[in-house]
Design a protein around this motif. Sequence first.
Motif, PDB file in Angstrom:
ATOM      1  N   LEU A 100      -8.616  13.011  -6.999  1.00 56.47           N
ATOM      2  CA  LEU A 100      -8.072  11.678  -7.286  1.00 56.47           C
ATOM      3  C   LEU A 100      -8.613  11.124  -8.599  1.00 56.47           C
ATOM      4  O   LEU A 100      -7.888  10.455  -9.348  1.00 56.47           O
ATOM      5  N   GLN A 101      -9.859  11.423  -8.875  1.00 56.44           N
ATOM      6  CA  GLN A 101     -10.468  10.996 -10.138  1.00 56.44           C
ATOM      7  C   GLN A 101      -9.816  11.735 -11.310  1.00 56.44           C
ATOM      8  O   GLN A 101      -9.478  11.114 -12.326  1.00 56.44           O
ATOM      9  N   ASP A 102      -9.616  13.034 -11.175  1.00 51.68           N
ATOM     10  CA  ASP A 102      -8.972  13.824 -12.234  1.00 51.68           C
ATOM     11  C   ASP A 102      -7.541  13.368 -12.489  1.00 51.68           C
ATOM     12  O   ASP A 102      -7.037  13.478 -13.608  1.00 51.68           O
ATOM     13  N   GLU A 103      -6.888  12.848 -11.460  1.00 54.88           N
ATOM     14  CA  GLU A 103      -5.510  12.340 -11.585  1.00 54.88           C
ATOM     15  C   GLU A 103      -5.479  10.882 -12.054  1.00 54.88           C
ATOM     16  O   GLU A 103      -4.413  10.276 -12.134  1.00 54.88           O
ATOM     17  N   HIS A 104      -6.651  10.294 -12.317  1.00 60.99           N
ATOM     18  CA  HIS A 104      -6.787   8.901 -12.781  1.00 60.99           C
ATOM     19  C   HIS A 104      -6.267   7.901 -11.757  1.00 60.99           C
ATOM     20  O   HIS A 104      -5.724   6.859 -12.112  1.00 60.99           O
ATOM     21  N   LEU A 105      -6.465   8.222 -10.483  1.00 61.99           N
ATOM     22  CA  LEU A 105      -6.067   7.329  -9.406  1.00 61.99           C
ATOM     23  C   LEU A 105      -7.260   6.560  -8.853  1.00 61.99           C
ATOM     24  O   LEU A 105      -7.087   5.506  -8.237  1.00 61.99           O
ATOM     25  N   VAL A 106      -8.459   7.093  -9.047  1.00 63.01           N
ATOM     26  CA  VAL A 106      -9.678   6.409  -8.611  1.00 63.01           C
ATOM     27  C   VAL A 106     -10.722   6.505  -9.718  1.00 63.01           C
ATOM     28  O   VAL A 106     -10.624   7.356 -10.615  1.00 63.01           O
ATOM     29  N   HIS A 107     -11.705   5.630  -9.628  1.00 59.72           N
ATOM     30  CA  HIS A 107     -12.836   5.647 -10.553  1.00 59.72           C
ATOM     31  C   HIS A 107     -14.111   5.837  -9.748  1.00 59.72           C
ATOM     32  O   HIS A 107     -14.235   5.309  -8.643  1.00 59.72           O
ATOM     33  N   LYS A 108     -15.047   6.561 -10.323  1.00 57.09           N
ATOM     34  CA  LYS A 108     -16.354   6.704  -9.700  1.00 57.09           C
ATOM     35  C   LYS A 108     -17.306   5.708 -10.355  1.00 57.09           C
ATOM     36  O   LYS A 108     -17.381   5.625 -11.581  1.00 57.09           O
TER      37      LYS A 108
ATOM     38  N   CYS B   4       1.432  12.455  -9.202  1.00 56.35           N
ATOM     39  CA  CYS B   4       0.879  13.803  -8.998  1.00 56.35           C
ATOM     40  C   CYS B   4       1.951  14.869  -9.202  1.00 56.35           C
ATOM     41  O   CYS B   4       1.692  15.896  -9.848  1.00 56.35           O
ATOM     42  N   LYS B   5       3.143  14.632  -8.669  1.00 58.69           N
ATOM     43  CA  LYS B   5       4.241  15.598  -8.847  1.00 58.69           C
ATOM     44  C   LYS B   5       4.534  15.818 -10.324  1.00 58.69           C
ATOM     45  O   LYS B   5       4.755  16.946 -10.762  1.00 58.69           O
ATOM     46  N   GLU B   6       4.530  14.727 -11.088  1.00 60.18           N
ATOM     47  CA  GLU B   6       4.802  14.822 -12.526  1.00 60.18           C
ATOM     48  C   GLU B   6       3.731  15.618 -13.256  1.00 60.18           C
ATOM     49  O   GLU B   6       3.980  16.163 -14.316  1.00 60.18           O
ATOM     50  N   HIS B   7       2.537  15.676 -12.689  1.00 55.56           N
ATOM     51  CA  HIS B   7       1.433  16.422 -13.293  1.00 55.56           C
ATOM     52  C   HIS B   7       1.242  17.792 -12.651  1.00 55.56           C
ATOM     53  O   HIS B   7       0.217  18.447 -12.868  1.00 55.56           O
ATOM     54  N   GLY B   8       2.205  18.204 -11.825  1.00 50.29           N
ATOM     55  CA  GLY B   8       2.149  19.528 -11.219  1.00 50.29           C
ATOM     56  C   GLY B   8       1.153  19.665 -10.089  1.00 50.29           C
ATOM     57  O   GLY B   8       0.724  20.768  -9.764  1.00 50.29           O
TER      58      GLY B   8
ATOM     59  N   VAL C  95       0.844  -1.197   0.000  1.00 55.10           N
ATOM     60  CA  VAL C  95       0.000   0.000   0.000  1.00 55.10           C
ATOM     61  C   VAL C  95       0.879   1.247   0.000  1.00 55.10           C
ATOM     62  O   VAL C  95       0.622   2.198  -0.731  1.00 55.10           O
ATOM     63  N   SER C  96       1.916   1.225   0.820  1.00 51.14           N
ATOM     64  CA  SER C  96       2.838   2.355   0.897  1.00 51.14           C
ATOM     65  C   SER C  96       3.512   2.610  -0.454  1.00 51.14           C
ATOM     66  O   SER C  96       3.663   3.762  -0.875  1.00 51.14           O
ATOM     67  N   GLN C  97       3.879   1.555  -1.145  1.00 48.58           N
ATOM     68  CA  GLN C  97       4.507   1.693  -2.466  1.00 48.58           C
ATOM     69  C   GLN C  97       3.526   2.281  -3.476  1.00 48.58           C
ATOM     70  O   GLN C  97       3.897   3.106  -4.305  1.00 48.58           O
ATOM     71  N   ILE C  98       2.264   1.868  -3.405  1.00 43.31           N
ATOM     72  CA  ILE C  98       1.252   2.397  -4.316  1.00 43.31           C
ATOM     73  C   ILE C  98       1.034   3.887  -4.035  1.00 43.31           C
ATOM     74  O   ILE C  98       0.966   4.692  -4.964  1.00 43.31           O
ATOM     75  N   ILE C  99       0.962   4.249  -2.761  1.00 41.07           N
ATOM     76  CA  ILE C  99       0.803   5.660  -2.386  1.00 41.07           C
ATOM     77  C   ILE C  99       2.008   6.464  -2.872  1.00 41.07           C
ATOM     78  O   ILE C  99       1.849   7.561  -3.419  1.00 41.07           O
ATOM     79  N   ASP C 100       3.217   5.922  -2.703  1.00 41.75           N
ATOM     80  CA  ASP C 100       4.432   6.617  -3.177  1.00 41.75           C
ATOM     81  C   ASP C 100       4.374   6.823  -4.690  1.00 41.75           C
ATOM     82  O   ASP C 100       4.744   7.886  -5.193  1.00 41.75           O
ATOM     83  N   HIS C 101       3.931   5.805  -5.410  1.00 46.40           N
ATOM     84  CA  HIS C 101       3.817   5.917  -6.867  1.00 46.40           C
ATOM     85  C   HIS C 101       2.786   6.976  -7.238  1.00 46.40           C
ATOM     86  O   HIS C 101       3.010   7.781  -8.142  1.00 46.40           O
ATOM     87  N   ALA C 102       1.660   6.980  -6.545  1.00 47.79           N
ATOM     88  CA  ALA C 102       0.614   7.975  -6.796  1.00 47.79           C
ATOM     89  C   ALA C 102       1.147   9.380  -6.509  1.00 47.79           C
ATOM     90  O   ALA C 102       0.850  10.324  -7.248  1.00 47.79           O
ATOM     91  N   GLU C 103       1.930   9.512  -5.450  1.00 50.43           N
ATOM     92  CA  GLU C 103       2.510  10.814  -5.103  1.00 50.43           C
ATOM     93  C   GLU C 103       3.450  11.297  -6.209  1.00 50.43           C
ATOM     94  O   GLU C 103       3.411  12.466  -6.610  1.00 50.43           O
ATOM     95  N   GLN C 104       4.256  10.399  -6.735  1.00 54.54           N
ATOM     96  CA  GLN C 104       5.165  10.752  -7.838  1.00 54.54           C
ATOM     97  C   GLN C 104       4.367  11.125  -9.084  1.00 54.54           C
ATOM     98  O   GLN C 104       4.700  12.081  -9.787  1.00 54.54           O
TER      99      GLN C 104
END
Length: 163
Positions: free
Chosen positions: A79-87, A25-29, A14-23
């Motif tokens: 999170l949806q706009d960042e394509h990390l979650v789906h509604k 987001c950074k790449e997308h400003g 889970v921590s690795q997935i969160i770290d990847h998601a954080e990276q």
Amino acid sequence: MENIFFEITNMKEVSQIIDHAEQHCKEHGSRLTLKRKQVLSGLLQSEKALSAYELVDYCKTVFGENIPAMSVYRILKFLQDEHLVHKLNLANKYVACSHITCDHAHEVAQFLICGQCQRVKEINIGKSMVNQLKHSVEEVGFRLLSPQLEMNCVCKSCISSAA
């Protein structure tokens, strides 16, 4: 509150997935703030789609955070706009994208929802099938607004339990 969370035996994952998601987001400003991480964590740890109010309860129970429902809705939109979650539109609930850690493009996401236990599984269908569906929709005088499908199913566990 009904127990809607399952125990993750590998918190490192889970921590690795969160770290990847954080990276990501950074790449997308943008920034994956602590509260955004907490909401995403709830979705990653759930076997089921969750509503904003269920995520409010999760954050209060797990992190001792009282996040207002409107804030959770804003976080989910981010999170949806960042394509990390789906509604899931029919249920007005959310699931973590099963491809958060992938660095390549995927087909169109579709969701299988168990009508008995409410588990959700994300699958992908090819763009050619979506184009075929779009064509069929247009033939009868409609316009496809979203190719996302949410299908009622029964999962293997529920089938086995019934047998």
